[in-house]
Design a protein around this motif. Structure first.
Motif, short mmCIF file in Angstrom:
data_model
loop_
_atom_site.label_atom_id
_atom_site.label_comp_id
_atom_site.label_asym_id
_atom_site.label_seq_id
_atom_site.Cartn_x
_atom_site.Cartn_y
_atom_site.Cartn_z
N ILE A 79 1.20 -2.99 3.26
CA ILE A 79 2.06 -1.82 3.33
C ILE A 79 1.18 -0.60 3.09
O ILE A 79 0.39 -0.56 2.14
CB ILE A 79 3.16 -1.86 2.25
CG1 ILE A 79 4.08 -3.05 2.47
CG2 ILE A 79 3.94 -0.55 2.23
CD1 ILE A 79 5.10 -3.24 1.36
N LEU A 80 1.30 0.40 3.95
CA LEU A 80 0.65 1.69 3.78
C LEU A 80 1.75 2.69 3.44
O LEU A 80 2.72 2.82 4.18
CB LEU A 80 -0.08 2.11 5.06
CG LEU A 80 -0.77 3.48 5.02
CD1 LEU A 80 -1.91 3.48 4.00
CD2 LEU A 80 -1.29 3.84 6.41
N TYR A 81 1.61 3.38 2.30
CA TYR A 81 2.68 4.26 1.83
C TYR A 81 2.09 5.45 1.09
O TYR A 81 0.91 5.45 0.70
CB TYR A 81 3.65 3.49 0.93
CG TYR A 81 3.02 3.03 -0.38
CD1 TYR A 81 3.26 3.71 -1.56
CD2 TYR A 81 2.20 1.91 -0.42
CE1 TYR A 81 2.69 3.29 -2.76
CE2 TYR A 81 1.63 1.48 -1.61
CZ TYR A 81 1.87 2.18 -2.77
OH TYR A 81 1.30 1.77 -3.94
N ASN A 82 2.91 6.48 0.87
CA ASN A 82 2.50 7.64 0.09
C ASN A 82 2.83 7.36 -1.37
O ASN A 82 3.98 7.10 -1.72
CB ASN A 82 3.24 8.90 0.57
CG ASN A 82 2.77 10.15 -0.13
OD1 ASN A 82 1.75 10.14 -0.82
ND2 ASN A 82 3.50 11.22 0.03
N SER A 83 1.82 7.43 -2.23
CA SER A 83 2.02 7.07 -3.64
C SER A 83 2.31 8.27 -4.54
O SER A 83 2.31 8.13 -5.75
CB SER A 83 0.79 6.32 -4.16
OG SER A 83 -0.34 7.15 -4.12
N SER A 84 2.56 9.45 -3.96
CA SER A 84 2.84 10.64 -4.76
C SER A 84 4.14 11.28 -4.31
O SER A 84 4.45 11.31 -3.12
CB SER A 84 1.70 11.65 -4.61
OG SER A 84 2.02 12.86 -5.26
N LYS A 85 4.91 11.81 -5.27
CA LYS A 85 6.12 12.55 -4.94
C LYS A 85 5.80 13.99 -4.57
O LYS A 85 6.61 14.65 -3.93
CB LYS A 85 7.08 12.55 -6.13
CG LYS A 85 7.83 11.25 -6.31
CD LYS A 85 8.81 11.34 -7.45
CE LYS A 85 9.91 12.32 -7.12
NZ LYS A 85 10.94 12.41 -8.16
N THR A 86 4.63 14.51 -4.98
CA THR A 86 4.34 15.93 -4.82
C THR A 86 3.22 16.24 -3.83
O THR A 86 3.01 17.39 -3.50
CB THR A 86 3.97 16.54 -6.19
OG1 THR A 86 2.84 15.84 -6.72
CG2 THR A 86 5.13 16.44 -7.16
N ALA A 87 2.47 15.23 -3.40
CA ALA A 87 1.35 15.45 -2.47
C ALA A 87 1.28 14.28 -1.50
O ALA A 87 2.04 13.32 -1.61
CB ALA A 87 0.04 15.58 -3.25
N PHE A 88 0.34 14.37 -0.56
CA PHE A 88 0.15 13.26 0.37
C PHE A 88 -1.03 12.43 -0.12
O PHE A 88 -2.17 12.87 -0.08
CB PHE A 88 -0.11 13.79 1.78
CG PHE A 88 -0.32 12.69 2.78
CD1 PHE A 88 0.69 11.79 3.08
CD2 PHE A 88 -1.54 12.54 3.42
CE1 PHE A 88 0.49 10.77 3.99
CE2 PHE A 88 -1.75 11.52 4.34
CZ PHE A 88 -0.73 10.64 4.62
#
Length: 126
Positions: A79-88
């Motif tokens: 799985i490739l995902y964004n691990s931050s709520k505030t940045a990429f």
């Protein structure tokens, strides 16, 4: 009775079947196909919508979207995902087993993939 012909073209080939009996081939249902392809389950426990890509050695990357509280079964191994709520901050999961259950979980401003849990609740005898 089954006659095949093939033509190579670089790294690919095509096959045509002549005089094919309708009973010779059948489509797999989703349960049968998942046994061949493998797959994993993702639960979204992060409290917000999560988008990610699932992929593997024989699975092209596919964008997926899970709403809060939803779960889904996906093919592939990563799985490739964004691990931050505030940045990429793109993050790659570790290799997932075909029967693995994982979940998106919130940890402050970080989104993490953790193990999914299957709970068995046994009521005490009175």
């Amino acid at each position: 009775m089954l006659k095949t012909s093939y033509k190579t073209l670089k790294d690919s080939f095509s096959i045509t079947f002549d005089d094919l009996d309708d009973d010779s081939l059948s489509e797999l249902n989703s349960d049968e196909a998942s046994e061949i392809m493998g797959g994993f389950t993702v639960n979204n426990d992060s409290g917000s919508t999560r988008s990610f890509y699932n992929f593997g050695a024989f699975v092209q990357p596919q964008r997926q979207v899970l709403q809060p509280g939803e779960s889904g079964d996906y093919n592939g191994e990563y799985i490739l995902y964004n691990s931050s709520k505030t940045a990429f901050e793109p993050t790659l999961s570790s290799k997932l087993d075909s029967d693995e259950v994982v979940r998106f979980q919130l940890d402050g401003n970080r989104i993490a993939i953790g193990p999914g849990f299957a709970f068995l609740l046994i009521a005490p005898e009175a």
